[in-house]
Structure formats: structure tokens, C-alpha cells
Design an enzyme around this catalytic site. Structure first.
Site, PDB file in Angstrom:
ATOM      1  N   GLU A 270      -3.745   9.173   7.815  1.00  0.00           N
ATOM      2  CA  GLU A 270      -2.294   9.012   7.978  1.00  0.00           C
ATOM      3  C   GLU A 270      -1.798   9.763   9.221  1.00  0.00           C
ATOM      4  O   GLU A 270      -0.833   9.368   9.855  1.00  0.00           O
ATOM      5  CB  GLU A 270      -1.548   9.520   6.736  1.00  0.00           C
TER       6      GLU A 270
ATOM      7  N   ASP B  70       0.865  -1.198   0.000  1.00  0.00           N
ATOM      8  CA  ASP B  70       0.000   0.000   0.000  1.00  0.00           C
ATOM      9  C   ASP B  70       0.894   1.239   0.000  1.00  0.00           C
ATOM     10  O   ASP B  70       2.074   1.170   0.345  1.00  0.00           O
ATOM     11  CB  ASP B  70      -0.914   0.022   1.235  1.00  0.00           C
ATOM     12  N   SER B  71       0.285   2.376  -0.339  1.00  0.00           N
ATOM     13  CA  SER B  71       1.024   3.640  -0.306  1.00  0.00           C
ATOM     14  C   SER B  71       1.393   4.023   1.134  1.00  0.00           C
ATOM     15  O   SER B  71       2.255   4.870   1.330  1.00  0.00           O
ATOM     16  CB  SER B  71       0.168   4.743  -0.921  1.00  0.00           C
TER      17      SER B  71
ATOM     18  N   CYS C 175      -4.276  -1.429  -2.187  1.00  0.00           N
ATOM     19  CA  CYS C 175      -4.422   0.003  -2.396  1.00  0.00           C
ATOM     20  C   CYS C 175      -5.277   0.182  -3.646  1.00  0.00           C
ATOM     21  O   CYS C 175      -4.921  -0.323  -4.724  1.00  0.00           O
ATOM     22  CB  CYS C 175      -3.036   0.622  -2.607  1.00  0.00           C
ATOM     23  N   ASN C 176      -6.410   0.858  -3.495  1.00  0.00           N
ATOM     24  CA  ASN C 176      -7.306   1.037  -4.640  1.00  0.00           C
ATOM     25  C   ASN C 176      -6.676   1.919  -5.711  1.00  0.00           C
ATOM     26  O   ASN C 176      -6.847   1.693  -6.904  1.00  0.00           O
ATOM     27  CB  ASN C 176      -8.620   1.663  -4.185  1.00  0.00           C
ATOM     28  N   THR C 177      -5.944   2.947  -5.261  1.00  0.00           N
ATOM     29  CA  THR C 177      -5.355   3.883  -6.215  1.00  0.00           C
ATOM     30  C   THR C 177      -4.333   3.162  -7.095  1.00  0.00           C
ATOM     31  O   THR C 177      -4.333   3.316  -8.319  1.00  0.00           O
ATOM     32  CB  THR C 177      -4.696   5.056  -5.460  1.00  0.00           C
TER      33      THR C 177
ATOM     34  N   CYS D  20     -11.217   2.825  -0.543  1.00  0.00           N
ATOM     35  CA  CYS D  20      -9.853   3.231  -0.233  1.00  0.00           C
ATOM     36  C   CYS D  20      -9.532   2.515   1.063  1.00  0.00           C
ATOM     37  O   CYS D  20     -10.331   2.550   2.010  1.00  0.00           O
ATOM     38  CB  CYS D  20      -9.757   4.738  -0.048  1.00  0.00           C
ATOM     39  N   THR D  21      -8.379   1.848   1.092  1.00  0.00           N
ATOM     40  CA  THR D  21      -8.089   0.984   2.233  1.00  0.00           C
ATOM     41  C   THR D  21      -7.799   1.774   3.515  1.00  0.00           C
ATOM     42  O   THR D  21      -7.723   1.185   4.592  1.00  0.00           O
ATOM     43  CB  THR D  21      -6.913   0.040   1.899  1.00  0.00           C
ATOM     44  N   HIS D  22      -7.638   3.091   3.390  1.00  0.00           N
ATOM     45  CA  HIS D  22      -7.475   3.925   4.588  1.00  0.00           C
ATOM     46  C   HIS D  22      -8.808   4.201   5.297  1.00  0.00           C
ATOM     47  O   HIS D  22      -8.834   4.501   6.488  1.00  0.00           O
ATOM     48  CB  HIS D  22      -6.879   5.282   4.216  1.00  0.00           C
TER      49      HIS D  22
ATOM     50  N   GLY E  12      -3.194   9.091  -3.920  1.00  0.00           N
ATOM     51  CA  GLY E  12      -4.537   9.357  -4.463  1.00  0.00           C
ATOM     52  C   GLY E  12      -4.681  10.650  -5.230  1.00  0.00           C
ATOM     53  O   GLY E  12      -5.657  10.826  -5.968  1.00  0.00           O
TER      54      GLY E  12
HETATM   55  N1  DGL Z   1      -4.958   3.342   0.496  1.00  0.00           N
HETATM   56  C1  DGL Z   1      -5.014   3.853  -0.845  1.00  0.00           C
HETATM   57  C2  DGL Z   1      -6.264   3.386  -1.550  1.00  0.00           C
HETATM   58  O1  DGL Z   1      -6.821   2.358  -1.189  1.00  0.00           O
HETATM   59  C3  DGL Z   1      -4.929   5.345  -1.026  1.00  0.00           C
HETATM   60  C4  DGL Z   1      -4.050   6.135  -0.204  1.00  0.00           C
HETATM   61  C5  DGL Z   1      -3.323   7.225  -0.935  1.00  0.00           C
HETATM   62  O2  DGL Z   1      -3.945   8.194  -1.405  1.00  0.00           O
HETATM   63  O3  DGL Z   1      -2.142   7.054  -1.018  1.00  0.00           O
HETATM   64  O4  DGL Z   1      -6.678   4.019  -2.492  1.00  0.00           O
END
Ligand code: DGL
Length: 275
Positions: free
Chosen positions: A160, A15-16, A78-80, A194-196, A48
Site C-alpha cells: 500500500e 477490494d480493501s 480480496c481474499n480476506t 492476497c491480491t496485493h 487482513g
Molecule cells: N487484498 C486483500 C486480500 O486479497 C488484503 C488486503 C488487506 O489486508 O486489506 O486479502
């Protein structure tokens, strides 16, 4: 006949930053028998709001590092990165015998199970929304489902920074949810794409109408991985077992460990890595 034998390796989770830990936690719960390496690119989060090229380059570097460390299978948690880099990586950058999977398809595949009236909302980063990946994937599996998207550019920085209950967090969560619901007030399920975002669940639930089901991806992705390994014994046989969890971050390890526990639900001891 190809007789190449690939050594077994840990499953890589990327992930990011911290968000992928919400998915990793569910994967470990369901499939505790495997070894895993988690890599968070905390030094360059957020992804993102970045361009296709940048997300692709950053993701490629991290994925290459995980391959170097022996992973044969990597999950982009990570979706992005799944939206902006997965397809190109799969086409151009996959060493023989290696696989990369994302989180969008597993979510799109089962989305129909969460809606009664076929109207769903997607909350995601601007990158994921602009890529249209959810619209395309959901259309492919469930063409009758109506999908409405909302970009939430401030949510990842809030998460974050562990800023989960401040006036600012309430403001942005309320505002973005209202904008999403205004597009089609009938929606009965909203996906945290988004996994966050699962870290903001208490606030999201507070501002969403009770009839709306809020869905996080962690368990969906974990179940999808389980089925994938059942369908692909040739990949499963290359995944090392032993239950060893290793964590890497591209930023400060002690900072990562403090916050990671909130996402992962247990103690984390990470190491710094340069990608
Ligand atoms: N966790 C990432 C996702 O699922 C996005 C976080 C980011 O913007 O870096 O999209």
C-alpha cells in the site's frame, strides 16, 4: 412465473485497497466488453488483521454501495473479504437478482494444475490464514493435496505504501518465505493468496528456490469469471457492455490515482466515495 426484469449494470470489483486492481487488470484484459466499477476501501485498509465482524461490516457497506450504483454482479477481489465475509453476505444480504463471487474458490478449483508433487504453499493475510478457507476449499476439490500456509502481516502495508524494494521489504519477504518453506521444503508451488502480493513478485522470486512455481490469482479469477458467465446467461444478460471503467476510493482520489497506475498498468482517474 417470475417476470421481474432487472436493468443491466456494470460488474462491481471490490477490494480493501489497491490489491484488487491486480485482478481487475486481468479481468479487463480477458473480458473488455463489459462496464466495470472498481471500489477500493483505502480509508480502512488493511482488512487482513481485522476481526470477522469488522471485515464483514466493512465489506457489506462497500458491496451495498456497489449494488446501489447498479451492479448486479460483484467480485470480491480480496481474499480476506472472500474468506471472512462472502458466505454471510451470500446468505443474508443478497438483494433479489444480485450475485457476489469471491477469489478463493476459483483458485482452489484449479490448484492441482500447478503442482506435480501435490504439496503447495499459501501466502496470505493473517485473516485469510486463520479463516482456514483455503484448507477447506482445496480439501473439497483436491483432497490429496497437502497445503501449508504462512501469514504475512507486513506485506500489505509495504505494498500500500509502494515500499517494494526497501531493506524492510526484503527482510519480511525473505523471512516469511523461509518460514513457509521450512514447513515442508518439498513444496513445488506457492500461491499468492492476497491480491496485493503480485506487486512483490520480483522479491518473492528472488528468495524462492527456482523449482517453486509462484502463482498469482489474477488470470485464474478472470478465467473463472468468463466460465461463470458462460454457464449463467441469466447473469451475463444483466451485465452492461460498453467497456466503461469507473474507479472509486473511500480515501483521497489523487493519492489513489498515483498508486493505482502501478497496480493496474494504465492511467486511473478515480472519484472519492463515502460508503
Ligand atoms: N487484498 C486483500 C486480500 O486479497 C488484503 C488486503 C488487506 O489486508 O486489506 O486479502
Amino acid at each position: 412465473m417470475d417476470k421481474t426484469v432487472f436493468p443491466k449494470g456494470p460488474i462491481g470489483i471490490f477490494d480493501s485497497g489497491f490489491g484488487g486492481l491486480t485482478v481487475f487488470k486481468e479481468i479487463v484484459n480477458l473480458l473488455p466488453q463489459y462496464d466495470y466499477i472498481y471500489l477500493g476501501d483505502n480509508a480502512r485498509v488493511p482488512y487482513g488483521t481485522r476481526s470477522f465482524d469488522t471485515v464483514y461490516e466493512y465489506t457489506k457497506q462497500c458491496v451495498s454501495k456497489l449494488f446501489e450504483m447498479g451492479c448486479n454482479l460483484i467480485i470480491l477481489a480480496c481474499n480476506t473479504a472472500s474468506a471472512k465475509a462472502l458466505r454471510t453476505l451470500q446468505h443474508n444480504d443478497l438483494p433479489e437478482g444480485k450475485k457476489i463471487l469471491g477469489v478463493i474458490r476459483p483458485t482452489a478449483e484449479v490448484i492441482d494444475q500447478y503442482t506435480s508433487n501435490q504439496v503447495v504453499g499459501i501466502l496470505a493475510t493473517p485473516g485469510t490464514v486463520n479463516s482456514q478457507s483455503y484448507l477447506l476449499e482445496i480439501q473439497r476439490f483436491h483432497p490429496t493435496i497437502q497445503v501449508h500456509q504462512q501469514a504475512c502481516p507486513f506485506w500489505v502495508p509495504l505494498v500500500e505504501n509502494n515500499d517494494l524494494d526497501s531493506a524492510g521489504a526484503h527482510f519480511f519477504v525473505k523471512r516469511d518465505l523461509e518460514e513457509l518453506l521450512a514447513r515442508q521444503p518439498e513444496m513445488d508451488a506457492i500461491f499468492l493468496a492476497c491480491t496485493h502480493y503480485p506487486l512483490l513478485l520480483p522479491l518473492i522470486q528472488q528468495y524462492a528456490p527456482p523449482k517453486v512455481r509462484i502463482v498469482s490469482q489474477g488470470t485464474l479469477v478472470a478465467e473463472s469469471l468468463q466460465h461463470y458467465l458462460e454457464r449463467h446467461p441469466e447473469i451475463k444478460n444483466r451485465c452492461k457492455t460498453g467497456g466503461l471503467l469507473t474507479f472509486y476510493t473511500t480515501d483521497q482520489a489523487d493519492e489513489f490515482d498515483k498508486k493505482a497506475e502501478i497496480f493496474f498498468g494504465q492511467d486511473v482517474k478515480s472519484k472519492f466515495i463515502r460508503v
